[in-house]
Design an enzyme around this catalytic site. Structure first.
Site, PDB file in Angstrom:
ATOM      1  N   SER A  50     -42.115 -15.022   1.978  1.00 12.90           N
ATOM      2  CA  SER A  50     -43.135 -14.918   0.927  1.00 12.90           C
ATOM      3  C   SER A  50     -42.722 -15.422  -0.442  1.00 12.90           C
ATOM      4  CB  SER A  50     -43.605 -13.461   0.792  1.00 12.90           C
ATOM      5  OG  SER A  50     -44.462 -13.103   1.843  1.00 12.90           O
ATOM      6  N   SER A  73     -46.805 -14.393   0.622  1.00 17.04           N
ATOM      7  CA  SER A  73     -47.743 -13.497  -0.008  1.00 17.04           C
ATOM      8  C   SER A  73     -47.682 -13.543  -1.531  1.00 17.04           C
ATOM      9  CB  SER A  73     -47.466 -12.066   0.464  1.00 17.04           C
ATOM     10  OG  SER A  73     -46.164 -11.675   0.065  1.00 17.04           O
ATOM     11  N   LYS A 120     -45.758  -9.927  -9.526  1.00 11.25           N
ATOM     12  CA  LYS A 120     -46.540  -9.760  -8.295  1.00 11.25           C
ATOM     13  C   LYS A 120     -47.110  -8.349  -8.233  1.00 11.25           C
ATOM     14  CE  LYS A 120     -45.972 -10.416  -3.260  1.00 11.25           C
ATOM     15  NZ  LYS A 120     -45.016 -10.753  -2.177  1.00 11.25           N
TER      16      LYS A 120
END
Lengths: 415, 415
Positions: free
Chosen positions: B155, B131, B62
């Site tokens: 997330s 996210s 990420k």
């Protein structure tokens, strides 16, 4: 030393402009920096803010704390010329309060044990301590009224004691560590150095927006528990003298003094602090150790080599002890406002080969208590020695109030 | 999807080379990335390691997680072309275990709420969630066997449910967050995405060096407490169906199922999660908000504008509730191995204007419990829906074992 409280009063009474206050610090740095060597780099054209409670206040920032407009080199060649994108949270919070960052201060590599070249302003033949060497020295030399440090073992309270300045390691996470190089996420705590305890309260209050931190939290003389941390090797005569001097002064000033016995879990927590610190350091510095081991400063490298095999189970057991020791603080503080103990095992060691020993600080770092250093005596060789005031986690205002009581008592009741 | 467990078995049995395993992922990325858009950037010449338990395993990271050899842009123009000096701890730990980082995956700006352009590989008309959008989508699309995400609200677990992949948000600080952009230091937790629950256990065990995480922690069918988190607005029919399907399957597989009532402190903790998150976000993103507000993504900017005035006292009260709610988990788990609940309020919302709602995840993030998403049903419109398995903090092996039991039960007992 430059009194933050005094500068602030004069600025607020329009006796001094914020620009003039800042200039005073810049001139003091020009005068003393070449001798002391507290700064890694200085801000190009520092300017005073026009508003904010800390306008005109020059701040030194330990060089493991990221800054967007100054390099952040972590005391190591591995981070040479490293330019972070952002300011660490604490730096923005200082700027929002009106303070001006005037430079980055020296630090042991990654805030560990390797000495810097900074001299102790009180006696140049001695270490200022570490790892927040430059921050303690810059305040002690009267260059700046406020500096940021960090403590994982004893890197704020110990150098403050060695340099004869006031300092606070606040409660765990009262100040954010976002944007600060991590050594141990369970332990790392941001701290402040200033000339006196009142200065610390004003600065901490302005940074956090918590007015109570600048106010007297005790409406009476504090109830003080004196502890000598017998679980650690004994303190030197200078530290014993500093503690006895402080105790005598507060007694005369009307404080109640007890000698509580610390719960056994506190001794256990003292013993496992090194396990948590080393285990987390191996993860926090994983990239550096596995990719740049040869460039890591020698003491830190030797420390990491020696601690490479700490088992998960030892770490898990240590965390479990830390959790239970935290609960046992209820007993440690029974009927007391604060504990009073050594800030360091003695005065600053001679030479620049050691930054001293954090053994009287580390369990309090682990327990997340607020700790304040109050300078007490000047031992042989013009070397200051302080005492450490400790309150319950979250009771930073109590720690500061009791520290100020001790500071006042020493001023009034010692010759 | 690519099974990590299967790849690992074949590599260890010399049926497949680590290079060939990695190539398979690189080819899959070439095939699907243009449609799905899960990556921000890709590694130049990724190479398989010759040793380590995760050799040959391609990992997506990420893009709020710092990498020394790839830019880290945090999903925002404010960090355009930002090159960190070091790898985040979790990245070095992955590499030490033999894994190969093949690229950075898309993230909402600063891992908050603004949608990315990544599509849900199961149904391109829907969001993959957020996210950790790119990490969930890259695993779901069969591009990579493992990806890193982070969770502050929901997330990790929510996008895993939306994309039909397994995921774990481990216990708080089992995986270090050093070198990961902070949103809330009390909440931020690193998580893993993979095709199945066995894969998660293998990866978590290899990264942490804790063998027990890849082993069965339960020598019998789990004792499961089904909770529907009534303190939050009701779940949609799809999520109700997924939960009922999972419960029916585990009953048939011999698990004991209870319907415990959660202590009231858990509801209180649910209510104060947003206070802690917003208060800390204002400090964690202080430099960005005060210096670059106009460049912050619109949803996050509006959120920060709306939460600018949370008083210190509200934050302190929230932390106090969080502490007490943590203790109340003893009652929540009485006689149970795990809790079973919704992973999300429903299937992935249509369009790319919302990443969905973390309301069934946030209290567990605050309480630091391990949470695992297990895919359960495919709802109308080819949209997966999962369930969330929750164990006591530190009992990640129990959470994984129970999740695997549920996964097996669903395989055997649903048509």
């Amino acid at each position: 030393m430059i009194s933050l409280a005094d500068l602030k009063r004069r600025i607020e009474n329009s006796e001094l402009s914020a620009d003039a206050a800042l200039s005073q610090s810049l001139q003091a740095i020009d005068a003393h920096e070449q001798t002391v060597g507290a700064f890694v780099c200085r801000s190009k054209e520092p300017r005073a803010a026009s508003c904010g409670p800390l306008r005109g206040i020059a701040v030194g920032v330990k060089d493991i704390i990221e800054t967007s407009d100054l390099p952040t080199e972590m005391g190591t060649s591995i981070y040479k010329d490293f330019h972070p994108r952002a300011d660490a949270s604490i730096v923005t919070m200082l700027k929002m309060a009106g303070a001006t960052v005037v430079g980055k201060t020296t630090t042991s590599a990654f805030a560990s044990h390797d000495p810097t070249t900074t001299l102790n302003p009180r006696n140049h033949a001695h270490t200022p301590g570490g790892s927040s060497a430059g921050s303690a020295a810059a305040v002690a030399a009267g260059m700046i009224p406020l500096a940021l440090g960090t403590q994982t073992g004893g890197s704020v309270i110990r150098p403050a004691s060695f340099c004869g300045v006031a300092a606070i390691k606040p409660s765990y996470r009262l100040l954010p560590t976002v944007g600060i190089k991590c050594f141990s996420w369970t332990l790392d705590t941001v701290g402040l150095f200033a000339a006196g305890v009142e200065d610390l309260g004003i600065a901490l209050s302005a940074i956090t927006g918590r007015p109570e931190l600048a106010m007297d939290a005790l409406s009476r003389a504090p109830r003080i528990g004196v502890v000598t941390q017998e679980f650690a090797p004994k303190a030197d005569a200078e530290s014993e003298e500093a503690l006895q001097t402080a105790v005598a002064a507060v007694r005369r000033a009307g404080a109640s003094v007890q000698r509580p016995k610390l719960p056994d879990l506190i001794s256990q927590a003292y013993r496992i602090h090194p396990v948590i610190m080393a285990f987390e350091a191996h993860r926090a510095l994983a990239w550096e150790y596995h990719g740049h081991r040869g460039d890591i400063a020698p003491e830190l490298r030797a420390y990491l080599d020696k601690t490479v095999d700490i088992p998960q189970s030892a770490y898990d057991a240590a965390q479990s002890i830390a959790l239970r020791a935290g609960t046992s603080l209820i007993d440690a503080f029974c009927d007391l406002d604060v504990l009073l103990t050594f800030s360091a095992p003695g005065a600053a060691p001679k030479g620049l080969t050691s930054t001293g020993d954090p053994r009287f600080n580390r369990v309090w770092t682990l327990l997340g208590t607020p700790c304040v250093n109050v300078p007490v005596i000047i031992a042989n060789g013009r070397l200051p020695v302080g005492v450490q005031v400790i309150a319950r986690p979250g009771e930073d205002a109590t720690a500061l109030s009791a520290a100020r009581f001790i500071e006042d008592a020493l001023r009034r009741h010692t010759s």
